[in-house]
Design an enzyme around this catalytic site. Structure first.
Site, short mmCIF file in Angstrom:
data_model
loop_
_atom_site.label_atom_id
_atom_site.label_comp_id
_atom_site.label_asym_id
_atom_site.label_seq_id
_atom_site.Cartn_x
_atom_site.Cartn_y
_atom_site.Cartn_z
N ARG A 1 42.76 40.90 20.54
CA ARG A 1 43.14 39.35 20.56
C ARG A 1 42.72 38.68 21.98
O ARG A 1 42.31 37.48 22.17
CB ARG A 1 44.13 38.83 20.00
CG ARG A 1 44.24 38.74 18.62
CD ARG A 1 45.58 38.67 18.07
NE ARG A 1 46.64 40.00 18.45
CZ ARG A 1 47.88 40.15 17.99
NH1 ARG A 1 48.77 38.99 17.67
NH2 ARG A 1 48.64 41.34 18.15
N ASN B 1 61.42 38.29 15.76
CA ASN B 1 61.57 39.28 16.51
C ASN B 1 61.23 39.27 18.09
O ASN B 1 59.98 39.03 17.91
CB ASN B 1 61.08 40.56 15.96
CG ASN B 1 61.23 41.81 16.73
OD1 ASN B 1 61.97 42.04 17.43
ND2 ASN B 1 60.18 42.74 16.03
N ALA C 1 34.37 27.06 67.83
CA ALA C 1 34.05 26.47 66.38
C ALA C 1 32.61 27.33 66.16
O ALA C 1 31.68 27.47 66.93
CB ALA C 1 33.77 25.08 66.51
N ASN D 1 29.42 41.68 61.35
CA ASN D 1 30.07 42.86 61.06
C ASN D 1 29.23 43.88 60.41
O ASN D 1 29.50 45.31 60.18
CB ASN D 1 31.55 42.80 60.74
CG ASN D 1 31.62 42.00 59.15
OD1 ASN D 1 30.54 41.20 58.88
ND2 ASN D 1 32.54 42.41 58.42
N TYR E 1 33.74 33.03 60.99
CA TYR E 1 33.98 34.08 60.12
C TYR E 1 34.44 35.36 60.99
O TYR E 1 33.74 35.45 61.97
CB TYR E 1 32.73 34.63 59.40
CG TYR E 1 32.99 36.13 58.70
CD1 TYR E 1 34.02 36.20 57.82
CD2 TYR E 1 32.31 37.07 59.10
CE1 TYR E 1 34.09 37.26 57.01
CE2 TYR E 1 32.58 38.44 58.64
CZ TYR E 1 33.54 38.66 57.61
OH TYR E 1 33.85 39.78 57.21
N ALA F 1 52.13 50.14 25.25
CA ALA F 1 50.98 49.68 25.81
C ALA F 1 49.70 50.05 25.23
O ALA F 1 48.75 49.93 25.85
CB ALA F 1 51.27 49.74 27.33
N ASN G 1 49.34 37.75 23.75
CA ASN G 1 48.46 38.47 22.86
C ASN G 1 47.04 37.80 22.94
O ASN G 1 46.11 38.65 22.35
CB ASN G 1 48.57 38.24 21.26
CG ASN G 1 49.91 38.98 20.88
OD1 ASN G 1 50.35 40.07 21.27
ND2 ASN G 1 50.93 38.06 20.42
N GLN H 1 48.31 57.72 22.85
CA GLN H 1 48.35 57.51 21.50
C GLN H 1 47.12 57.29 21.07
O GLN H 1 46.50 56.21 21.31
CB GLN H 1 49.22 56.42 21.22
CG GLN H 1 49.28 55.89 19.83
CD GLN H 1 49.81 54.64 19.55
OE1 GLN H 1 49.97 53.64 20.27
NE2 GLN H 1 50.34 54.40 18.14
C1 UD1 Z 1 55.25 42.89 17.52
C2 UD1 Z 1 56.36 43.04 16.44
C3 UD1 Z 1 56.77 41.66 15.97
C4 UD1 Z 1 57.23 41.01 17.23
C5 UD1 Z 1 56.23 40.70 18.30
C6 UD1 Z 1 57.05 40.34 19.59
C7 UD1 Z 1 55.72 45.25 15.28
C8 UD1 Z 1 55.09 45.96 13.97
N1 UD1 Z 1 55.72 43.72 15.28
O1 UD1 Z 1 53.94 42.27 16.88
O2 UD1 Z 1 57.75 41.84 15.18
O3 UD1 Z 1 57.52 39.74 16.77
O4 UD1 Z 1 55.62 42.32 18.57
O5 UD1 Z 1 55.93 40.10 20.39
O6 UD1 Z 1 56.27 45.92 16.00
N2 UD1 Z 1 51.16 49.12 20.69
C9 UD1 Z 1 50.74 50.50 20.72
N3 UD1 Z 1 50.46 51.21 19.76
C10 UD1 Z 1 49.94 50.47 18.81
C11 UD1 Z 1 50.25 49.22 18.22
C12 UD1 Z 1 50.76 48.39 19.50
O7 UD1 Z 1 51.33 51.07 21.76
O8 UD1 Z 1 49.55 51.33 17.70
C13 UD1 Z 1 51.75 48.24 21.60
C14 UD1 Z 1 50.66 47.00 21.99
O9 UD1 Z 1 49.69 47.45 23.22
C15 UD1 Z 1 51.65 45.98 22.69
C16 UD1 Z 1 52.89 46.19 21.70
O10 UD1 Z 1 52.82 47.61 21.06
O11 UD1 Z 1 52.26 46.08 23.79
C17 UD1 Z 1 53.15 45.22 20.56
O12 UD1 Z 1 51.73 45.33 19.66
P1 UD1 Z 1 51.16 44.12 18.95
O13 UD1 Z 1 50.13 44.56 18.23
O14 UD1 Z 1 50.96 43.09 20.02
O15 UD1 Z 1 52.32 43.61 18.24
P2 UD1 Z 1 52.57 42.04 17.63
O16 UD1 Z 1 51.63 41.94 16.46
O17 UD1 Z 1 52.46 41.08 18.60
CA CA Z 2 52.36 41.39 20.90
#
Ligand code: UD1
Ligand code: CA
Length: 439
Positions: A22, A173, A366, A372, A352, A16, A230, A78
């Site tokens: 985006r 994926n 009414a 308050n 209210y 997360a 996204n 991270q």
């Molecule tokens: C990712 C997958 C893609 C898949 C898609 C499904 C990868 C490289 N790609 O792409 O294959 O089809 O999800 O929805 O994994 N996050 C981190 N740290 C980071 C980057 C991201 O914790 O450095 C977390 C984000 O908060 C998010 C999740 O990982 O919850 C996915 O990251 P996001 O950048 O949305 O990946 P997608 O481009 O959607």
């Molecule tokens: Ca995503």
């Protein structure tokens, strides 16, 4: 349903930490709400249902508030965010998993994921080193592509890195992946030589292939559950899907809806029996509804406990901290906040009521307003049993109206009223003869 072997060596990592650029919003992506609840809460709730040994969440600085809310979850920071592979590398360094351990990686922006699919994935992990949850969306809006040869998975190619031919492949994926500890060791070998210059977790597939690990592709039962969020459009699509699920669940449980598509529920809404909801009603988070309740059109309810045989609306706004006891009634254009309306009491029109306790058998006329707020602090009103508040009265808090008392219509009550008393404040009516001549 088949009983799943619940391994106590199962770890779940929820990613997360991503920037969520985006979304074009200052709110972190996973804190945006879906059916009244932050996206991340949906994912955590599902993870818990798998009863893993440990849940970890990869967060960035703006999500540090989650630590307090989930003290039993391991929060890993991270910083900077160099990709999903980098995130799992951090997890691996912090947690030295033994050889029997397994890891399911969930994405915080994937809240609709199906529990049965996750259980299936967990099952498959007993026989495989890498399990990928694939799905076939009608249009690939940017998902990673699962490249296979003769039914064997070779690799996952991110959409941005894919060739024109690879972009024609239907299987994508979902982002949900699971690993044996053997496969997990390969995350340290992930490189960032790709279009986004990020460390992609998905590269673990081709590494596993190189080492002849067992890779299994399973399919999400329903395409809708694999939706990744996204941007705000995808959040809206997910909201529609979830609302339909919640309405269906409520109606299957006995709630009557005349126009279900106009009723909006929260994931945590609790319904009793024989509840009827008219068109255009919003039930926001933290609402519990008892038996034999009618919610008339255009009402908005949030953070409230509604007991049995209660009628609300039309056009009512029930705000947080409201408790509507049995057989109470809230009519049209009435707003309540942080107030208890006890048994058989009624607020039928245009009022209210805030920071107030209304005891049993009270009738609020009414246009009654509880004043308050004095501009500095909130003050309380108490209206005791059996009293009658005449229309268009202002009760300036702090103030108490005694048992079985009556407030004359149009009064401004600033002092406590004893029991069995009629209180009224009223300017004398003047009569002035008009000197108009007849035409
Ligand atoms: C990712 C997958 C893609 C898949 C898609 C499904 C990868 C490289 N790609 O792409 O294959 O089809 O999800 O929805 O994994 N996050 C981190 N740290 C980071 C980057 C991201 O914790 O450095 C977390 C984000 O908060 C998010 C999740 O990982 O919850 C996915 O990251 P996001 O950048 O949305 O990946 P997608 O481009 O959607
Ligand atoms: Ca995503």
């Amino acid at each position: 349903m088949k009983q799943v072997k619940m391994a106590n060596n199962l770890h779940i990592l929820i990613l997360a930490a991503g920037k969520g650029t985006r979304m074009s919003s200052d709110t972190p992506k996973v804190m945006h709400t879906l059916a009244g609840i932050p996206m991340i809460d949906h994912v955590i709730a599902k993870a818990k249902l798998l009863r893993p040994f440990q849940i970890s969440i990869m967060i960035n600085k703006s999500l540090s508030g989650l630590k307090k809310k989930y003290p039993d979850v391991q929060m890993l920071l991270q910083e900077p965010q160099l990709g999903t592979g980098h995130a799992v590398q951090i997890f691996q360094k912090k947690n030295k998993l033994d050889n029997n351990s397994k890891l399911i990686v969930l994405y915080g922006d994937n809240p609709l994921i199906d529990l049965h699919d996750l259980k299936n994935m967990n099952e498959q992990l007993f026989k495989n080193d890498v399990v990928i949850m694939g799905f076939q969306p009608k249009i690939n809006t940017g998902y990673g592509i699962v490249v296979e040869n003769k039914g064997k998975v070779l690799k996952i190619v991110e959409f941005k890195d894919a060739s024109a031919i690879q972009k024609k492949i239907k299987t994508c994926n979902s982002g949900i992946m699971a690993f044996s500890s053997k496969a997990l060791k390969l995350v340290s070998q992930i490189k960032n030589n790709n279009a986004k210059k990020e460390f992609y977790l998905t590269d673990i597939v081709k590494l596993s292939k190189k080492y002849n690990h067992k890779i299994k592709l399973i399919n999400a039962k329903d395409v809708k559950t694999a939706l990744g969020i996204n941007d705000m459009y995808e959040l809206g699509v997910a909201e529609t899907i979830m609302q339909n699920q919640l309405r269906k669940k409520a109606m299957k449980g006995g709630v009557q809806m005349i126009a279900p598509e106009t009723v909006f529920l929260s994931k945590d809404t609790i319904f009793g029996k024989n509840v009827k909801i008219e068109p255009y009603v919003v039930i926001a988070s933290k609402v519990k509804i008892g038996n034999d309740v009618v919610i008339h059109s255009f009402s908005h309810i949030e953070g409230a406990i509604i007991k049995n045989k209660v009628s609300i609306g039309p056009y009512a706004r029930i705000r947080p901290g409201t408790v509507l006891e049995n057989n109470s009634k809230i009519g049209n254009f009435v707003e309540t906040k942080n107030s208890i309306i006890n048994k058989n009491s009624k607020i039928n029109h245009l009022s209210y009521v805030g920071d107030t306790t209304i005891e049993e058998d009270v009738n609020i006329g009414a246009g009654t307003i509880t004043c308050n707020y004095d501009g500095v602090k909130k003050n309380k009103t108490l209206i005791k049993k059996g009293s009658f508040i005449g229309s268009n009265s202002s009760l300036v808090a702090p103030v108490t109206v005694g048992k079985n008392s009556i407030i004359g219509a149009g009064s401004v009550i600033t002092k406590d009223v004893p029991d069995n008393t009629l209180a009224l404040t009223r300017a004398k009516q003047k009569k002035v003869k008009l000197n108009k001549k007849k035409k």
